[in-house]
Design an enzyme around this catalytic site. Structure first.
Site, PDB file in Angstrom:
ATOM      1  N   ASP A 197       0.857  -1.181   0.000  1.00 44.97           N
ATOM      2  CA  ASP A 197       0.000   0.000   0.000  1.00 44.97           C
ATOM      3  C   ASP A 197       0.894   1.232   0.000  1.00 44.97           C
ATOM      4  O   ASP A 197       2.135   1.115  -0.033  1.00 44.97           O
ATOM      5  CB  ASP A 197      -0.961  -0.014   1.214  1.00 44.97           C
ATOM      6  CG  ASP A 197      -2.305   0.620   0.866  1.00 44.97           C
ATOM      7  OD1 ASP A 197      -2.310   1.787   0.435  1.00 44.97           O
ATOM      8  OD2 ASP A 197      -3.353  -0.037   1.026  1.00 44.97           O
ATOM      9  N   HIS A 267      -2.971   3.134  -4.517  1.00 44.13           N
ATOM     10  CA  HIS A 267      -2.347   2.587  -3.303  1.00 44.13           C
ATOM     11  C   HIS A 267      -0.942   2.053  -3.591  1.00 44.13           C
ATOM     12  O   HIS A 267      -0.563   0.996  -3.098  1.00 44.13           O
ATOM     13  CB  HIS A 267      -3.230   1.483  -2.697  1.00 44.13           C
ATOM     14  CG  HIS A 267      -4.486   2.008  -2.065  1.00 44.13           C
ATOM     15  ND1 HIS A 267      -4.521   2.555  -0.804  1.00 44.13           N
ATOM     16  CD2 HIS A 267      -5.753   2.084  -2.541  1.00 44.13           C
ATOM     17  CE1 HIS A 267      -5.765   2.934  -0.530  1.00 44.13           C
ATOM     18  NE2 HIS A 267      -6.533   2.672  -1.553  1.00 44.13           N
ATOM     19  N   GLU A 331     -10.068   2.711  -4.953  1.00 39.29           N
ATOM     20  CA  GLU A 331      -9.648   4.074  -4.618  1.00 39.29           C
ATOM     21  C   GLU A 331      -8.471   4.579  -5.459  1.00 39.29           C
ATOM     22  O   GLU A 331      -7.416   4.921  -4.924  1.00 39.29           O
ATOM     23  CB  GLU A 331      -9.282   4.141  -3.131  1.00 39.29           C
ATOM     24  CG  GLU A 331     -10.453   3.813  -2.230  1.00 39.29           C
ATOM     25  CD  GLU A 331     -10.087   3.828  -0.749  1.00 39.29           C
ATOM     26  OE1 GLU A 331     -10.944   4.211   0.055  1.00 39.29           O
ATOM     27  OE2 GLU A 331      -8.961   3.435  -0.391  1.00 39.29           O
TER      28      GLU A 331
END
Ligand code: TNX
Length: 540
Positions: A197, A267, A331
């Site tokens: 991440d 990420h 995201e």
């Protein structure tokens, strides 16, 4: 017995030992069918009892041997290839290559017989036996009484998952093994391991050593929820490939498949720090020191990004035998792509045009996911992605993990894609366990009561039977922004995993929350025995 008397006895420790001496088959998760044979003489387990099976089941026999040692102190003998002896626990499977979690557990006066339809089923039968026996079950004569019974059991869902984020906070090999032990106790069979991440890359990739040399370290971390305040302490950690293989084997011994996640194209700041050329602006990028969603993501206009990802997944496939590989997809802001000449060129070259439903950049994300999916499919693997992979179109072979509520999952099942449900409101174990947040350890936010998790039905009522078949199961997630260590992680997932386990295993018609809370009490003795940290105050 009246309630006051039970409370008094429990207080004196009498109730636990008096009831624990006899096995109780109403464990968590509750087996589908339990038929106690009335009037028959019980099976008496003692230190002479032997575990008998074919040699190919040695690993399961050893697991059972260890479990029974933990509970009774007996070191039972394991014997291979013998039959017809009494005072024995027989382990067998109908077929070694059948993928089935179904099993039967039969207790008769002479023996205990656990038969798996396949090897996984046998293991869940072993779990039921150990939980039925309970903690500290040996009576004054040195025996454990098992009433005669016939149990036939099979889970509702084949995919029963638990996730762990080790990027935001790193968990050691020993910690991860403990997490796997806890999962096994709850019949959970898929470990979704979030390994990379923005805040740290945690898995050794030999072709790209910088990923762990540099990408596994952040220079500091934001303090609690105080944006802009940092602790000034470097933070890092990663797993070597040998450690990864060790964990994969440890999980396999517990019939758990490890599904690694390499989250892309968003990420990715951990990787961008090491290879700034893989981002749209060229950086520099830092391993992120705060939480949230970063605008800096991989640049799909750059061919080197695909070469990088293929190199990474080549090694991932060597380490993880799992058919499924999770490629993230969540995201991913599109702001950099909008301003990036290379991304815009890719959009043009692919003939991508935005429409009312999706922007050109959303279709570009879909291009990335499909291209990586093809690479993995060509190598015999399948992908799972977060529900954002639906935006801009998804291939029919991708499995969708529905986290932003159930909508993505319903849509995906409707168009014939496989789905794993993990909606935030039910399955995010980084949320608070009580409304009284001041007296709880720090959590991400939100409140997810135990009863809500217990009551969750992962198959939406409006799906047709054909669509419902695409719901493979459900999973809970543990994101670790605010969870620094395994003690805290355990607190967040226990006893929630018990409630999750019944939602994963049991038919909704067989579930009862008050009954569950009573059965939970015996399961909590296991948490005590193994010194797991759990949220107290729920069981009755
Ligand atoms: C959303 S769920 C995320 C994570 C965060 C989490 C916090 C998902 C696919 N992405 O990156 O850690 O919320 O609850």
């Amino acid at each position: 017995m009246n309630k006051t008397l039970i409370t008094m006895m429990a207080g004196l420790g009498l109730y636990a030992s008096a009831s624990a001496a006899t096995a109780d088959y109403r464990v968590v998760p509750l087996p589908a069918e339990i038929n106690v044979t009335a009037g028959a003489k019980s099976f008496m387990l003692n230190k002479e009892t032997q575990i008998c099976c074919a040699e190919e089941l040695a690993s399961d026999a050893r697991m059972l041997q260890q479990y029974l040692k933990d509970l009774t102190g007996f070191e039972l003998n394991v014997r291979y290839g013998v039959s017809g002896i009494e005072n024995a626990i027989y382990l067998s499977v109908a077929s070694t290559d059948t993928l089935s979690d179904a099993y039967s557990l039969t207790v008769s006066p002479c023996c205990v017989d656990i038969k798996g339809v396949g090897p996984d089923g046998l293991f869940f039968g072993i779990q039921t036996l150990r939980k039925s026996i309970g903690v500290d079950p040996v009576d004054a004569k040195g025996v454990v009484e098992l009433p005669c019974v016939e149990i036939k059991d099979t889970p509702r869902y084949s995919y029963r998952g638990m996730h762990l984020d080790v990027s935001r906070h790193f968990m050691s090999v020993a910690d991860v093994k403990e997490y796997l032990d806890i999962m096994a106790l709850h019949n959970i069979n898929r470990f979704h391991w979030h390994l990379t991440d923005d805040q740290g890359w945690r898995i050794e990739i030999k072709s790209h050593p910088e990923l762990t040399e540099k990408g596994s370290w952040r220079k500091e971390t934001m303090v609690a929820k105080n944006w802009g305040e940092f602790d000034g302490t470097p933070y890092g950690g990663f797993y070597t490939q040998d450690e990864i293989r060790d964990i994969v084997k440890y999980a396999a011994d517990r019939h758990i498949t490890v599904i690694p996640e390499i989250d892309l194209p968003g990420h990715m700041q951990g990787a961008l720090h090491c290879y700034p050329n893989l981002g749209c602006t060229g950086g520099p990028y830092e391993v992120w020191t705060q939480w949230g969603v970063s605008d800096d993501v991989l640049c799909p206009g750059n061919e080197e990004v695909f070469k990088f990802l293929e190199d990474v997944f080549t090694e991932i496939m060597q380490m993880f035998p799992s058919e499924y590989i999770h490629i993230g997809g969540d995201e991913c802001p599109k702001v950099r792509w909008k301003d990036c000449p290379k991304c815009q060129q890719r959009i043009a070259e692919q003939g991508i045009v935005g429409d009312d439903e999706h922007s050109a950049e959303e279709y570009l994300q879909s291009y990335v996911i499909k291209r990586i999916e093809k690479y993995l499919n060509d190598n015999g693997r399948r992908i799972i992605g977060w529900d954002e992979i639906l935006e801009g179109g998804v291939s029919s072979t991708a499995t969708v993990m529905s986290w932003r509520g159930e909508e993505g999952g319903k849509y995906a099942a409707g168009i014939g894609n496989d789905v794993i449900m993990t909606p935030g409101g039910y399955c995010y174990f980084d949320h608070y366990q009580s409304e009284d947040t001041e007296h709880e350890p720090l959590a991400f936010g939100g409140y997810t009561p135990l009863e809500k998790i217990y009551g969750y039905d992962a198959t939406p009522a409006e799906l047709t039977p054909e669509q419902a078949k695409h719901i493979l199961g459900l999973q809970a997630n543990l994101w670790t922004e605010y969870i620094h260590d395994m003690r805290h992680a355990e607190y967040m997932v226990l006893p929630r995993q018990a409630a999750l386990a019944e939602s994963q295993w049991c038919d909704p018609s067989a579930k009862s929350y008050p009954d569950f809370l009573q059965r939970l009490q015996r399961l909590e003795r296991f948490y005590d025995l193994y010194n797991y940290n759990y949220r107290k105050g729920f069981s009755k």
